[in-house]
Design a protein around this motif. Structure first.
Motif, short mmCIF file in Angstrom:
data_model
loop_
_atom_site.label_atom_id
_atom_site.label_comp_id
_atom_site.label_asym_id
_atom_site.label_seq_id
_atom_site.Cartn_x
_atom_site.Cartn_y
_atom_site.Cartn_z
N MET A 213 -5.85 -5.34 -2.64
CA MET A 213 -4.82 -6.23 -3.06
C MET A 213 -3.56 -6.22 -1.86
SD MET A 213 -5.34 -6.86 -6.54
CE MET A 213 -4.19 -7.18 -6.81
N ARG A 214 -3.45 -4.92 -1.26
CA ARG A 214 -2.65 -5.06 -0.09
C ARG A 214 -3.53 -3.88 1.31
NH1 ARG A 214 -0.43 -0.31 0.11
NH2 ARG A 214 0.72 0.10 -1.84
N LEU A 215 -2.86 -4.35 2.39
CA LEU A 215 -3.01 -3.44 2.94
C LEU A 215 -1.87 -2.59 4.27
CD1 LEU A 215 -6.77 -1.96 4.23
CD2 LEU A 215 -5.29 -2.54 5.49
N GLY A 229 -4.01 -0.71 -1.36
CA GLY A 229 -4.21 -0.90 -3.37
C GLY A 229 -5.57 -1.47 -3.20
N ILE A 230 -5.96 -1.08 -4.29
CA ILE A 230 -7.01 -1.82 -5.15
C ILE A 230 -7.00 -1.67 -6.69
CG2 ILE A 230 -8.45 -1.01 -3.53
CD1 ILE A 230 -9.68 1.37 -4.93
N THR A 231 -8.02 -2.71 -7.21
CA THR A 231 -8.23 -2.52 -8.67
C THR A 231 -9.48 -1.71 -9.01
OG1 THR A 231 -9.35 -4.96 -8.55
CG2 THR A 231 -6.82 -4.42 -8.46
N VAL A 232 -9.13 -1.33 -9.74
CA VAL A 232 -10.60 -0.75 -9.99
C VAL A 232 -11.35 -0.89 -11.67
CG1 VAL A 232 -11.84 1.53 -11.29
CG2 VAL A 232 -9.73 1.83 -9.49
N ILE A 233 -12.82 -1.56 -11.59
CA ILE A 233 -13.40 -2.38 -12.47
C ILE A 233 -12.89 -1.32 -13.86
CG2 ILE A 233 -15.83 -3.11 -13.76
CD1 ILE A 233 -15.75 -3.47 -10.82
N TYR A 234 -13.02 -2.04 -15.13
CA TYR A 234 -13.07 -1.53 -16.38
C TYR A 234 -14.38 -0.25 -16.59
CZ TYR A 234 -8.97 -3.45 -18.36
OH TYR A 234 -7.86 -4.09 -18.23
N GLU A 267 -3.87 3.18 -3.77
CA GLU A 267 -3.12 3.06 -4.45
C GLU A 267 -3.56 2.37 -5.48
OE1 GLU A 267 1.48 1.36 -6.52
OE2 GLU A 267 0.79 1.82 -4.22
N VAL A 268 -4.00 2.76 -6.99
CA VAL A 268 -4.73 2.00 -7.89
C VAL A 268 -4.16 1.21 -8.23
CG1 VAL A 268 -6.44 1.86 -9.89
CG2 VAL A 268 -6.86 3.23 -7.67
#
Length: 278
Positions: A213-215, A229-234, A267-268
């Motif tokens: 999402m950002r760096l 910043g990342i997202t994590v898959i369900y 950061e998630v």
């Protein structure tokens, strides 16, 4: 363990000749300018050539810092090589290294004058004085993890990774030519976009990681710090996924650039469904 030494004045081509000597005498490991190199791989230590001053380089080469000396000594004990070559400017220097690392007494001493001609030594000295070229007896891709100086002529250096200490290997031993931090003229900078691209490519290749999402990063070669910043898959554990991504991102950045990663904060930013592009 049989300990050899190779000594000679600074800039006379010791590191360049070291691998040929190892090949001739079947020596499987090297201590050179603060690094422990085993079977063509940097296993421990800090390169003296990444120090900002000549005094700092000398102290590093002599393992004056206890933590530095201890880490290298422990790695030598762990790998337990049968033979070891120590490179230095004098017998006194190599003997001090032996004492600092707790190594056995020197079994055989070789001097640069024994294995090179006067013309070869003069050529090596000119390369040092005129161009600031130093040789480290290890592959470029290995040194990028421990060295922050300027890599010279990389296309002529990367010829395929060989194992120069293996008996019967007739390939030319791989060496890396660098201009040390304390002598190079100017700086090199890698754009934040490049680090971002590395982070996104890694995210796509890893199970559980969604999008970057950002760096942000400071792009300083000696102490790079990255915030991502990342997202994590369900369905994937958040903590373990973030930690795995953090460690792999540090490894990939160090392998693909000449920078030393000091810190990576992950950061998630959220969770999302399985992504089609992964």
């Amino acid at each position: 363990m049989k300990v050899y030494t190779l000594t000679g004045k600074s800039g006379t081509g010791k590191s360049y000749q070291a691998l040929n000597l190892c090949k001739e005498k079947n020596i499987e490991s090297i201590i050179d300018d603060g690094l422990f190199i085993y079977h063509n791989r940097v296993e421990a230590g800090i390169s003296a050539k990444r120090q900002e001053t000549m005094v700092g380089a000398i102290k590093t080469a002599l393992f004056t810092l206890d933590e530095h000396a201890w880490s290298v000594a422990e790695k030598i004990k762990e790998l337990n090589p049968e033979t070891l070559l120590i490179i230095g400017t004098s017998d006194r220097m190599t003997d001090r290294i032996v004492a600092r690392l707790g190594l056995p007494d020197v079994s055989e001493r070789v001097y640069i004058e024994d294995i090179t001609t006067e013309a070869e030594r003069e050529t090596a000295t000119r390369q040092r004085q005129d161009f600031g070229k130093h040789v480290i007896p290890a592959p470029t891709l290995q040194l990028k993890r421990t060295f922050a100086g300027y890599f010279m002529d990389p296309l002529s250096i990367i010829k395929g990774i060989n194992l120069p200490f293996v008996k019967g290997d007739d390939h030319e031993p791989e060496k890396t030519v660098v201009r040390p931090t304390f002598s190079y003229l100017g700086q090199f900078i890698i754009s934040e976009n490049v680090i971002g691209d590395i982070a996104r490519c890694l995210a796509k290749s890893m199970d559980g990681v969604g999008r970057v999402m950002r760096l942000t990063e400071n792009a300083h070669p000696d102490n790079m710090e990255v915030n991502v910043g990342i997202t994590v898959i369900y369905g994937y554990p958040i903590w373990e996924t973030a930690m795995d991504y953090q460690s792999k991102l540090a490894e990939v950045i160090e392998n693909m650039t000449a920078f030393n990663v000091e810190r990576i904060d992950v950061e998630v930013k959220g969770m999302e469904d399985d992504l089609q592009h992964k």
